[in-house]
Design a protein around this motif. Structure first.
Motif, PDB file in Angstrom:
ATOM      1  N   UNK A 225     -14.550  -4.310   2.240  1.00  0.00           N
ATOM      2  CA  UNK A 225     -13.240  -4.655   2.790  1.00  0.00           C
ATOM      3  C   UNK A 225     -13.257  -6.077   3.342  1.00  0.00           C
ATOM      4  N   UNK A 226     -12.065  -6.612   3.598  1.00  0.00           N
ATOM      5  CA  UNK A 226     -11.920  -7.984   4.069  1.00  0.00           C
ATOM      6  C   UNK A 226     -11.210  -8.041   5.413  1.00  0.00           C
ATOM      7  N   UNK A 227     -11.518  -9.066   6.183  1.00  0.00           N
ATOM      8  CA  UNK A 227     -10.700  -9.463   7.322  1.00  0.00           C
ATOM      9  C   UNK A 227     -10.224 -10.882   7.048  1.00  0.00           C
ATOM     10  N   UNK A 228      -8.901 -11.047   6.998  1.00  0.00           N
ATOM     11  CA  UNK A 228      -8.300 -12.358   6.759  1.00  0.00           C
ATOM     12  C   UNK A 228      -7.985 -12.979   8.120  1.00  0.00           C
TER      13      UNK A 228
ATOM     14  N   UNK B  78     -16.860  -6.496   5.108  1.00  0.00           N
ATOM     15  CA  UNK B  78     -17.375  -5.344   5.837  1.00  0.00           C
ATOM     16  C   UNK B  78     -17.433  -4.134   4.899  1.00  0.00           C
ATOM     17  N   UNK B  79     -18.479  -3.308   5.082  1.00  0.00           N
ATOM     18  CA  UNK B  79     -18.730  -2.222   4.152  1.00  0.00           C
ATOM     19  C   UNK B  79     -18.049  -0.908   4.530  1.00  0.00           C
ATOM     20  N   UNK B  80     -17.597  -0.762   5.748  1.00  0.00           N
ATOM     21  CA  UNK B  80     -16.941   0.487   6.141  1.00  0.00           C
ATOM     22  C   UNK B  80     -15.600   0.184   6.784  1.00  0.00           C
ATOM     23  N   UNK B  81     -14.696   1.172   6.725  1.00  0.00           N
ATOM     24  CA  UNK B  81     -13.391   1.023   7.366  1.00  0.00           C
ATOM     25  C   UNK B  81     -13.563   0.849   8.863  1.00  0.00           C
ATOM     26  N   UNK B  82     -14.454   1.635   9.460  1.00  0.00           N
ATOM     27  CA  UNK B  82     -14.665   1.568  10.905  1.00  0.00           C
ATOM     28  C   UNK B  82     -15.116   0.185  11.338  1.00  0.00           C
ATOM     29  N   UNK B  83     -16.104  -0.368  10.633  1.00  0.00           N
ATOM     30  CA  UNK B  83     -16.605  -1.697  10.976  1.00  0.00           C
ATOM     31  C   UNK B  83     -15.513  -2.752  10.782  1.00  0.00           C
ATOM     32  N   UNK B  84     -14.732  -2.619   9.721  1.00  0.00           N
ATOM     33  CA  UNK B  84     -13.669  -3.585   9.454  1.00  0.00           C
ATOM     34  C   UNK B  84     -12.656  -3.599  10.596  1.00  0.00           C
TER      35      UNK B  84
ATOM     36  N   UNK C  95     -17.380  -8.192  -3.841  1.00  0.00           N
ATOM     37  CA  UNK C  95     -16.365  -7.211  -4.230  1.00  0.00           C
ATOM     38  C   UNK C  95     -16.941  -5.831  -4.456  1.00  0.00           C
ATOM     39  N   UNK C  96     -18.251  -5.712  -4.592  1.00  0.00           N
ATOM     40  CA  UNK C  96     -18.865  -4.422  -4.905  1.00  0.00           C
ATOM     41  C   UNK C  96     -20.085  -4.182  -4.037  1.00  0.00           C
ATOM     42  N   UNK C  97     -20.375  -2.913  -3.808  1.00  0.00           N
ATOM     43  CA  UNK C  97     -21.569  -2.531  -3.053  1.00  0.00           C
ATOM     44  C   UNK C  97     -22.222  -1.350  -3.755  1.00  0.00           C
ATOM     45  N   UNK C  98     -23.250  -1.643  -4.554  1.00  0.00           N
ATOM     46  CA  UNK C  98     -23.997  -0.593  -5.249  1.00  0.00           C
ATOM     47  C   UNK C  98     -25.086  -0.064  -4.327  1.00  0.00           C
ATOM     48  N   UNK C  99     -25.162   1.255  -4.199  1.00  0.00           N
ATOM     49  CA  UNK C  99     -26.145   1.884  -3.327  1.00  0.00           C
ATOM     50  C   UNK C  99     -26.708   3.147  -3.994  1.00  0.00           C
ATOM     51  N   UNK C 100     -27.906   3.596  -3.610  1.00  0.00           N
ATOM     52  CA  UNK C 100     -28.849   2.923  -2.711  1.00  0.00           C
ATOM     53  C   UNK C 100     -29.708   1.921  -3.474  1.00  0.00           C
ATOM     54  N   UNK C 101     -30.033   0.843  -2.822  1.00  0.00           N
ATOM     55  CA  UNK C 101     -30.938  -0.135  -3.399  1.00  0.00           C
ATOM     56  C   UNK C 101     -32.386   0.284  -3.133  1.00  0.00           C
TER      57      UNK C 101
END
Length: 380
Positions: free
Chosen positions: A232-235, A314-320, A356-362
């Motif tokens: 997700x983004x914060x503008x 940010x990777x989660x809605x909560x963190x965003x 734009x992408x987050x592949x898991x688990x690394x």
């Protein structure tokens, strides 16, 4: 770094080939331990000596003979299996040659140069890049047979509680069959775009030797799928009203909603913009093979009346949501693309916007390291 500095890395030409190598592996208690990175820290020219010292202390093992590896790791309840070897990057794809490795994001040249310089001084590939593909069914069956025919050569739980099983594949017939089945395919980079670009730079600097190959692992998405999450983004400097106005100017539908209703609407074709108080659902309706994050960056952001002065990721809605207030900026929550969408974009010759992408688990650091010094020189 300015986004304008992002460039498309060259494409390595097919066929896609993984070659055996002599793996270096940290002791289980050190795999996944952030402190283990000090073995590969500055001064980089001393890394080979440091690895020898760790080997003498029993803190790492070095396999006696080259192998292609089947690596199974389980993290947070997700099991991933991958083929690990050295991938050929010695030739560049042209308009008439197939592409073996497909990047889906751009890279910063200076960052790739820095990584190449480090690897050149270390004479080491510290970790494999992560590639993903829909592998041929016969290859999937072959690797299932490898697992069925013998117990894993290595089995352990690492420092971060990831479980590992590793099979070393040395049988010539199996290796030839893997080569035959993998060769005509291609794979998308899931993680390691800058390391991939560094491989290409190293190969260009010293062709004909160990730099002709880089360490890689290939995951079959049809066997053990990677989880693909949104970023997700914060503008910063942009308001929810700015997003609503930009959408209206583009003829894109947008409407205010209660927080729970807005989050429930997040999904294919829909974005959510919020400053923590006001919530807006935006129906972007991507055209053709576009994905939502492309519409955001290609259409909505350029149409904004204010900002953004900066974009954070940010990777989660909560963190965003913890990073926005009406005075600070606006969060844009995005749906996750699918692997097929990622492949469609890269096969069409486009790149995703940054992060734009987050592949898991690394894979955890230290399960596979490759030393150039363990490989014989190229024949003259």
């Amino acid at each position: 770094m300015e986004s304008a500095a992002v460039v498309t890395p060259p494409y390595a030409a097919g066929p896609l080939r993984l070659a055996p190598f002599r793996a270096i592996r940290l002791a289980p208690a050190r795999v996944g331990d952030p402190a283990s990175a000090r073995a590969l820290a500055r001064p980089y020219r001393d890394v080979a000596k440091r690895l020898r010292q760790w080997e003498e202390r029993g803190q790492l093992v070095r396999d006696a003979e080259p192998a292609l590896y089947l690596h199974e790791y389980t993290a947070s309840g997700i099991t991933v299996r991958a083929l690990v070897g050295t991938v050929d990057v010695s030739r560049r794809a042209t308009g008439t040659t197939p592409r073996a490795i497909l990047p889906h994001e751009g890279i910063y040249p200076a960052q790739a140069d820095d990584l190449a310089d480090r690897m050149e001084q270390m004479q080491v590939n510290p970790a494999p890049i992560l590639l993903v593909q829909h592998s041929p069914a016969p290859l999937r069956a072959l690797l299932a047979q490898v697992r069925a025919d013998a117990p894993a050569d290595h089995q352990f739980t690492d420092r971060v509680d990831h479980a590992h099983r590793i099979w070393a594949i040395t049988d010539d017939q199996v290796l030839c069959r893997v080569d035959e089945l993998l060769g005509p395919t291609s794979a998308v980079i899931a993680d390691g775009h800058h390391r991939y670009a560094a491989y290409l730079r190293l190969q260009q600097r010293a062709p004909g030797g160990p730099a002709d190959r880089g360490l890689a692992m290939v995951v079959d998405q049809d066997d053990t799928p990677l989880f693909l999450g949104a970023i997700h983004r914060v503008l910063v400097g942009t308001s929810v009203r700015d997003v609503a106005s930009a959408a209206a100017s583009l003829g894109i539908s947008a409407w205010p909603a209660a927080p729970d209703d807005a989050v429930a609407a997040l999904g294919p074709g829909h974005l959510v913009a919020t400053d923590g108080e006001s919530w807006l659902v935006v129906r972007v309706e991507p055209a053709g093979d576009q994905v939502e994050v492309e519409v955001l960056h290609d259409a909505l952001v350029p149409a904004l009346g204010h900002g953004p002065t900066r974009i954070s990721y940010h990777h989660s809605v909560t963190d965003t949501l913890e990073h926005v207030t009406p005075r600070h900026g606006t969060a844009v929550l995005l749906p996750a693309p699918t692997v097929d969408q990622v492949q469609g974009v890269v096969e069409a010759g486009r790149l995703f916007p940054e992060k734009a992408t987050s592949f898991q688990p690394k894979p955890a650091f230290g399960a596979f390291i490759r030393s150039w010094r363990d490989e014989p020189p190229a024949p003259s």
